[in-house]
Design an enzyme around this catalytic site. Structure first.
Site, PDB file in Angstrom:
ATOM      1  N   ASP A  66      61.315 -73.104  27.276  1.00  0.00           N
ATOM      2  CA  ASP A  66      61.659 -73.723  28.562  1.00  0.00           C
ATOM      3  C   ASP A  66      60.376 -74.181  29.269  1.00  0.00           C
ATOM      4  OD1 ASP A  66      60.868 -71.065  28.940  1.00  0.00           O
ATOM      5  OD2 ASP A  66      62.035 -70.829  30.786  1.00  0.00           O
ATOM      6  N   HIS A  86      52.067 -64.468  28.543  1.00  0.00           N
ATOM      7  CA  HIS A  86      53.402 -64.109  28.102  1.00  0.00           C
ATOM      8  C   HIS A  86      53.769 -64.777  26.771  1.00  0.00           C
ATOM      9  CE1 HIS A  86      54.191 -61.880  31.731  1.00  0.00           C
ATOM     10  NE2 HIS A  86      53.973 -62.939  32.491  1.00  0.00           N
TER      11      HIS A  86
END
Length: 320
Positions: free
Chosen positions: A11, A244
């Protein structure tokens, strides 16, 4: 040595873009497809960002769009305060993008690529698990055909990490907890790279400045898109930027960077702890419960951050 064929489920996203460049410049990787999820932006925004990234950096793979909502419930508002209003750091983007989206929905592209390459595909999923859950629902046999699945998501309590959008839940899992629980119930080989390790690796301003200086176009791009992202971390009292999504790529490239633990996983799908990820370790015995008859998946519990950061820098500089 044959390359690892990778579907990148994403995303984009500042850290997603960084992970995509990590994949592109890794000689061990052959990207074969990109599928988009909502999360860091609406599905229209994240898909446009994916098309922009593949066009700008010459990545010749199909890009397929996922659904605009999770399996259950509304999409929610994108975190503009984290990734910017365009989800990639509010850098200037072109008005038009020549690359176009694949006509297949994202989950169908996943199914098709796995069927065409049995035993060869690794999925690196760094957004909500919606596309993976839909693929598993439509074609459950792909679980036995995929090489491996590496997820950036969840938090299992190591180093005090339980969540980043609530005290109990990490963002990707909280965004579609039902999908995450279905993925956790699949009989495919899954490794979860959660906050337990992604928040143990942090990039300093000095690291990012050196990457911009030495890393060519990719390094300068990373510097530009991380300005908003770093400011968010500083506002939250975090001195350096967490890493991340690239942590999931790092696990795929070199699992020895990480320590893991195996066991069945459940995701809480309702109530105030919605999105919480809980593993029943294989090393422990418990009375019968909701983790029974679930497959054993790995979670990452420790990371060698210095080796990881060296690998990321080396890979981006190789691309330069």
């Amino acid at each position: 040595m044959s390359k690892i064929k990778v579907i990148f489920d994403t995303d984009p996203g500042v850290d997603d873009a960084m992970a995509l460049l990590f994949l592109k410049h890794s000689p061990e990787i052959e990207l074969v497809g990109i599928t988009t999820t909502l999360g860091n932006g609406t599905i229209a925004t994240t898909t446009r960002n994916a098309l922009y990234l593949v066009e700008r950096f010459g990545i010749d793979v199909p890009v397929a769009q996922g659904p605009a909502t999770p399996l259950v419930g509304p999409a929610g508002d994108p975190p503009h305060y984290v990734h910017g209003h365009n989800a990639i750091g509010d850098i200037e983007l072109p008005e038009t993008i020549a690359r176009t989206v694949d006509p297949r929905p994202a989950h169908r592209l996943i199914i098709d690529l796995i069927r065409e390459n049995p035993g060869e595909i690794a999925i690196v999923a760094v957004g909500r698990m919606t596309n993976l859950a839909l693929a598993l629902r439509e074609a459950p046999e792909i679980a036995g055909l995929v090489k491996q699945v590496v997820i950036m998501g969840g938090a299992f309590g190591f180093h005090g990490n339980h969540g980043n959008v609530t005290p109990a839940a990490e963002a990707n899992i909280a965004g579609d907890p039902l999908a995450a629980d279905e993925v956790a119930g699949g009989s495919w080989p899954v490794t979860w790279v959660g906050l337990d390790v992604t928040q143990r690796t942090q990039l300093s301003t000095e690291y990012l400045e050196a990457l911009a200086k030495d890393g060519g176009e990719a390094g300068r791009f990373i510097w530009d898109i991380t300005r908003v992202y770093v400011a968010y971390h500083h506002a939250a009292g975090v001195e350096n930027m967490f890493v991340h999504d690239s942590s999931a790529v790092a696990y795929l490239l070199d699992p020895t960077l990480f320590t893991t633990r195996s066991g069945a996983i459940r995701v809480i799908t309702e109530g105030m702890a919605v999105g919480q990820t809980i593993q029943k370790p294989d090393s422990h015995r418990f009375p019968p419960g909701d983790w029974d008859n679930r497959p054993s998946h790995r979670i990452c519990t420790e990371v060698d951050s210095e080796r990881f950061k060296a690998l990321y820098r080396q890979t981006i500089l190789r691309g330069a």
